[in-house]
Design a protein around this motif. Structure first.
Motif, mmCIF file in Angstrom:
data_model
loop_
_atom_site.group_PDB
_atom_site.id
_atom_site.type_symbol
_atom_site.label_atom_id
_atom_site.label_comp_id
_atom_site.label_asym_id
_atom_site.label_seq_id
_atom_site.Cartn_x
_atom_site.Cartn_y
_atom_site.Cartn_z
ATOM 1 N N PRO A 174 -25.196 57.346 -40.002
ATOM 2 C CA PRO A 174 -24.895 56.849 -38.657
ATOM 3 C C PRO A 174 -25.623 57.662 -37.580
ATOM 4 O O PRO A 174 -25.784 57.195 -36.454
ATOM 5 C CB PRO A 174 -23.377 56.993 -38.546
ATOM 6 N N ALA A 192 -28.505 55.873 -35.655
ATOM 7 C CA ALA A 192 -28.262 54.722 -34.778
ATOM 8 C C ALA A 192 -29.038 54.863 -33.471
ATOM 9 O O ALA A 192 -28.965 55.892 -32.798
ATOM 10 C CB ALA A 192 -26.769 54.585 -34.496
ATOM 11 N N LYS A 213 -36.134 59.412 -36.269
ATOM 12 C CA LYS A 213 -35.390 59.611 -37.518
ATOM 13 C C LYS A 213 -36.088 60.650 -38.392
ATOM 14 O O LYS A 213 -35.450 61.555 -38.933
ATOM 15 C CB LYS A 213 -35.244 58.297 -38.289
ATOM 16 N N GLU A 223 -30.044 53.218 -40.908
ATOM 17 C CA GLU A 223 -28.729 53.395 -40.291
ATOM 18 C C GLU A 223 -27.684 52.878 -41.276
ATOM 19 O O GLU A 223 -27.962 52.018 -42.091
ATOM 20 C CB GLU A 223 -28.639 52.572 -39.004
#
Length: 83
Positions: free
Chosen positions: A48, A51, A58, A82
């Protein structure tokens, strides 16, 4: 073992999926290969924490989380999503 260190550090991202593969043996004879493995890794991670982040963000988050582990491996493939 490097994979164990990776697993421990990546727990900080509260993963819903975490798989770490040592793919070193499939790179035998290639640049960066080390006898005994731990030179080429693939990480499959859903979190999570990803997100709203771009792909680059990322990847940076994972690299920052792994810290000094990253320079110790020759290749690191990331499959991030995610959860």
């Amino acid at each position: 073992m490097i994979a164990d260190e990776m697993t421990e550090r990546l727990q900080g991202l509260t993963p819903t999926q975490l798989e770490i593969f040592d793919e070193s043996e499939s790179h035998r004879g290639h640049s960066g290969f080390r006898e005994g493995g731990e030179s080429h890794f693939r990480i499959r991670l859903a979190s999570p924490a990803f997100a709203g982040l771009t792909r680059l963000q990322k990847h940076r988050l994972v690299h920052d989380t792994l810290g000094d582990i990253v320079p110790r491996v020759h290749a690191l493939a990331l499959e991030l999503s995610e959860s």
